[in-house]
Design an enzyme around this catalytic site. Structure first.
Site, PDB file in Angstrom:
ATOM      1  N   GLY A  95     -16.790 -43.563  64.932  1.00  8.83           N
ATOM      2  CA  GLY A  95     -17.775 -44.370  65.659  1.00  8.83           C
ATOM      3  C   GLY A  95     -17.199 -45.647  66.247  1.00  8.83           C
ATOM      4  CD  GLU A 139     -15.200 -36.797  60.150  1.00  8.50           C
ATOM      5  OE1 GLU A 139     -15.587 -36.347  61.230  1.00  8.50           O
ATOM      6  OE2 GLU A 139     -15.962 -37.411  59.372  1.00  8.50           O
ATOM      7  CG  ASN A 183     -22.035 -35.314  61.263  1.00  6.20           C
ATOM      8  OD1 ASN A 183     -23.251 -35.235  61.038  1.00  6.20           O
ATOM      9  ND2 ASN A 183     -21.239 -36.112  60.574  1.00  6.20           N
ATOM     10  CD1 TRP A 184     -25.836 -33.590  66.811  1.00  6.29           C
ATOM     11  CD2 TRP A 184     -27.929 -32.868  66.464  1.00  6.29           C
ATOM     12  NE1 TRP A 184     -26.137 -32.711  67.815  1.00  6.29           N
ATOM     13  CE2 TRP A 184     -27.418 -32.241  67.627  1.00  6.29           C
ATOM     14  CE3 TRP A 184     -29.218 -32.559  66.044  1.00  6.29           C
ATOM     15  CZ2 TRP A 184     -28.159 -31.345  68.374  1.00  6.29           C
ATOM     16  CZ3 TRP A 184     -29.962 -31.659  66.789  1.00  6.29           C
ATOM     17  CH2 TRP A 184     -29.441 -31.053  67.950  1.00  6.29           C
ATOM     18  CE  LYS A 185     -21.250 -39.449  62.136  1.00  2.00           C
ATOM     19  NZ  LYS A 185     -20.303 -40.543  62.095  1.00  2.00           N
ATOM     20  N   GLY A 220     -19.129 -36.607  66.165  1.00  2.00           N
ATOM     21  CA  GLY A 220     -20.333 -37.390  65.898  1.00  2.00           C
ATOM     22  C   GLY A 220     -21.040 -37.758  67.186  1.00  2.00           C
ATOM     23  N   GLY A 221     -20.843 -39.003  67.630  1.00  2.00           N
ATOM     24  CA  GLY A 221     -21.561 -39.551  68.782  1.00  2.00           C
ATOM     25  C   GLY A 221     -21.597 -38.644  70.010  1.00  2.00           C
TER      26      GLY A 221
HETATM   27  P1  13P Z   1     -17.790 -40.145  65.931  1.00  2.00           P
HETATM   28  O1  13P Z   1     -17.391 -38.914  66.709  1.00  2.00           O
HETATM   29  O2  13P Z   1     -19.044 -40.759  66.375  1.00  2.00           O
HETATM   30  O3  13P Z   1     -16.628 -41.094  65.805  1.00  2.00           O
HETATM   31  O4  13P Z   1     -18.095 -39.632  64.420  1.00  2.00           O
HETATM   32  C1  13P Z   1     -17.155 -38.862  63.766  1.00  2.00           C
HETATM   33  C2  13P Z   1     -17.772 -38.307  62.540  1.00  2.00           C
HETATM   34  O5  13P Z   1     -18.028 -39.011  61.587  1.00  2.00           O
HETATM   35  C3  13P Z   1     -18.093 -36.861  62.527  1.00  2.00           C
HETATM   36  O6  13P Z   1     -18.398 -36.426  61.252  1.00  2.00           O
END
Ligand code: 13P
Length: 254
Positions: free
Chosen positions: A175, A169, A10-12, A235-236
């Site tokens: 994050g 999650e 998930n690159w956001k 995410g990150g």
């Molecule tokens: P992180 O891996 O950056 O904690 O983010 C998790 C997330 O929200 C994936 O959808």
């Protein structure tokens, strides 16, 4: 039953043409080799979906969006529908992410409507549920995630989860560098599978339940070893190709 591990990036709201092209160049050789133990997907910002769809054509990696409208078309300025995602060849969409729920006011019923509409258009949803730190401290984790899941099951049934996935999650782990322990996450995943099983026990066994929240290569293996943890929503750590691939490799030695 054997559920194939599923690792989703998930690159956001991150990326650029140049950065995405570099990511593809670095990841493609590994993504192209048939990964017997692991399905993969990249969920990119809408404007980069065509770049990623084209870039990943020679691999089995799927491409997803991070949100869609509950409507097919019409006067909804700024929105993108599941029908449009299907039109450009997108496979998946993340729905109900905690950032959508908390920052953009998405309710359980909006998320449920979006899941139904995505599934009707052939876009497989990755439905996110998760509790805040306060809810966890109040001992309400199972109650909260069950409520979020039931809202979707009541509106859209269990079928969307079979082609797609459910993602747990914990909001406090996103994050922050603080991941749920594998045992704590497993307990929530098992409770979620019980909720799914109340609708259809056989189907519930086939649903992949992903964990998300500070997943890295150094904690993925222990998470994937849990009975009901069937992959990760990353995410990150998904922004760097090598870090994402290292997490995928943890699935292979599972
Ligand atoms: P992180 O891996 O950056 O904690 O983010 C998790 C997330 O929200 C994936 O959808």
């Amino acid at each position: 039953m054997g559920r194939k591990t599923f690792v989703v990036a998930n690159w956001k709201m991150n990326g650029s043409y140049k950065a995405n092209a570099e990511w593809l160049q670095q990841a493609l050789p590994a993504l192209r080799t048939t990964r017997a133990a692991c399905d993969t997907a990249v969920c990119a910002p809408n404007v980069y979906l065509p770049q990623m769809i084209e870039g990943l054509l020679t691999s089995t990696t799927m491409v997803g969006a991070q949100n869609c409208s509950e409507h097919d078309q019409g006067a909804f300025t700024g929105e993108v529908s599941a029908q449009m995602l299907a039109d450009i060849g997108c496979d998946l969409v993340i729905l109900g992410h905690s950032e959508r729920r908390t920052l953009f006011g998405e309710t359980d019923s909006m998320v449920a409507d979006k899941v139904k509409r995505a599934f009707e258009n052939g876009i497989m949803p990755i439905v996110c549920v998760g509790e805040t730190l306060t809810e966890r401290e109040e001992g309400r984790t199972i109650e909260v995630v069950s409520r979020q899941l039931k809202a979707v099951l009541d509106t859209a049934g269990i079928a969307p989860f079979i082609g797609g996935a459910l993602a747990y999650e914990p909001v406090w782990a996103i994050g922050t560098g603080k991941s749920a322990s594998p045992e704590d996450a497993q307990a929530v995943h098992a409770a979620l599978r019980d909720v799914l099983a109340q609708v259809d026990a056989q189907a519930a066994d086939a649903v992949r339940i992903l964990y998300g929240g500070s997943v890295k290569a150094n904690n993925a293996k222990a998470l994937f070893a849990q009975k009901d943890i069937d992959g990760a929503l990353v995410g990150g750590a998904s922004l760097k190709a090598q870090d994402f691939l290292a997490i995928c490799e943890c699935a292979e030695c599972n």
